[in-house]
Design an enzyme around this catalytic site. Structure first.
Site, PDB file in Angstrom:
ATOM      1  N   LEU A  70       0.877  -1.166   0.000  1.00 27.48           N
ATOM      2  CA  LEU A  70       0.000   0.000   0.000  1.00 27.48           C
ATOM      3  C   LEU A  70       0.912   1.213   0.000  1.00 27.48           C
ATOM      4  CD1 LEU A  70      -2.641  -0.991   2.727  1.00 27.48           C
ATOM      5  CD2 LEU A  70      -3.079  -0.759   0.274  1.00 27.48           C
ATOM      6  N   ASP A  71       0.561   2.249  -0.761  1.00 28.79           N
ATOM      7  CA  ASP A  71       1.449   3.403  -0.795  1.00 28.79           C
ATOM      8  C   ASP A  71       1.406   4.162   0.534  1.00 28.79           C
ATOM      9  OD1 ASP A  71      -0.609   5.431  -0.856  1.00 28.79           O
ATOM     10  OD2 ASP A  71      -0.863   5.075  -2.997  1.00 28.79           O
ATOM     11  N   TYR A  72       2.276   5.137   0.657  1.00 27.31           N
ATOM     12  CA  TYR A  72       2.507   5.844   1.919  1.00 27.31           C
ATOM     13  C   TYR A  72       1.224   6.426   2.511  1.00 27.31           C
ATOM     14  CZ  TYR A  72       4.816   9.170   5.120  1.00 27.31           C
ATOM     15  OH  TYR A  72       5.226   9.879   6.216  1.00 27.31           O
ATOM     16  N   SER A 106      -1.997   5.552   1.578  1.00 28.35           N
ATOM     17  CA  SER A 106      -3.124   4.620   1.608  1.00 28.35           C
ATOM     18  C   SER A 106      -3.170   3.869   2.936  1.00 28.35           C
ATOM     19  CB  SER A 106      -3.027   3.630   0.448  1.00 28.35           C
ATOM     20  OG  SER A 106      -3.130   4.304  -0.791  1.00 28.35           O
TER      21      SER A 106
END
Length: 238
Positions: free
Chosen positions: A105-107, A109
């Site tokens: 998951l990106d930073y 999210s």
């Protein structure tokens, strides 16, 4: 030739997915019995001395599978030159084994992500052929209409990459539940940005049969034996 493929051996050591372990080999970071390996195809036996960056590695004695509820502002990575918090710090101290994240998951999210030391588990969860569903709640600054979501369900191209969702449910004009089976890097943010729709929140609520139910932000739990078995039965042939 005896033994197993070197990338499989490394995955069983908890060093990452098979693909990630292949990258270690190609980067020349792996030695087998003091000989540096830089090409795929080498095999290793459990009696061999295998090192990565000079450190001896051995297959893990016990396999660990965690479900983590990642808050915003945590990075899915082994380290960060900028010193940002890592999602793995959420269970640091409670779990002694070295784990890696399954997918990411990106930073910014939030939501459900798995951590494990089982490289084969990463493959069965992440491989597109497994068709394991990942479900996200996406909240937007501008209204999302049915026509756009139908186009996304049928598939369309953005800068040379084809994106397609498996299913969707419009919860409100600014909130949509999206199911993916082959999520690409930053897919949801890229898809909405292509239509000039600013994403306010990306929150993953489900992977396969595992949900966030009862798991507060920043907390984690071990997957049950039944849950792990479901993934292997569902995607083991991919």
């Amino acid at each position: 030739m005896s033994g197993i493929r070197l990338q499989v051996y490394l995955a069983r050591c908890g060093l990452g997915s098979r693909r990630g372990c292949e990258e270690l080999i190609l980067a020349g970071r792996v030695q087998v019995n003091e000989a540096r390996v830089e090409r795929l195809g080498t095999r290793a036996a459990f009696s061999d001395r295998v090192t990565v960056d000079g450190r001896v590695v051995k297959p893990v004695a016990s396999l660990v599978y965690l479900a983590v509820h990642k808050p915003a502002g945590y990075l899915c990575a082994n380290e960060d030159p900028e010193g940002r918090p890592l999602a793995s710090e959420l269970f640091k101290g409670a779990i002694k084994e070295r784990l890696f994240h399954v997918g990411r998951l990106d930073y910014l999210s939030t939501g459900l992500i798995f951590y494990t030391n089982d490289g084969e588990f990463d493959r069965v969860v992440s491989h597109p052929g497994s068709r394991v569903e990942k479900q996200y709640l996406v909240e937007t600054a501008r209204a999302v209409d049915e026509a756009f979501m139908e186009q996304y369900r049928k598939g369309f191209w953005v800068e040379g990459v084809r994106y397609r969702c498996e299913d969707y449910e419009l919860r409100s004009p600014h909130s949509v539940l999206i199911t993916l089976v082959e999520g690409k890097n930053r897919e949801l943010r890229n898809v909405f940005a292509a239509r000039r729709i600013r994403v306010k929140r990306v929150h993953r609520i489900r992977i396969g049969v595992v949900t966030l139910r009862g798991l507060a932000p920043g907390r984690f739990r071990r997957l049950t034996e039944r849950e792990v078995k479901w993934f292997y039965e569902h995607g083991g042939s991919a």
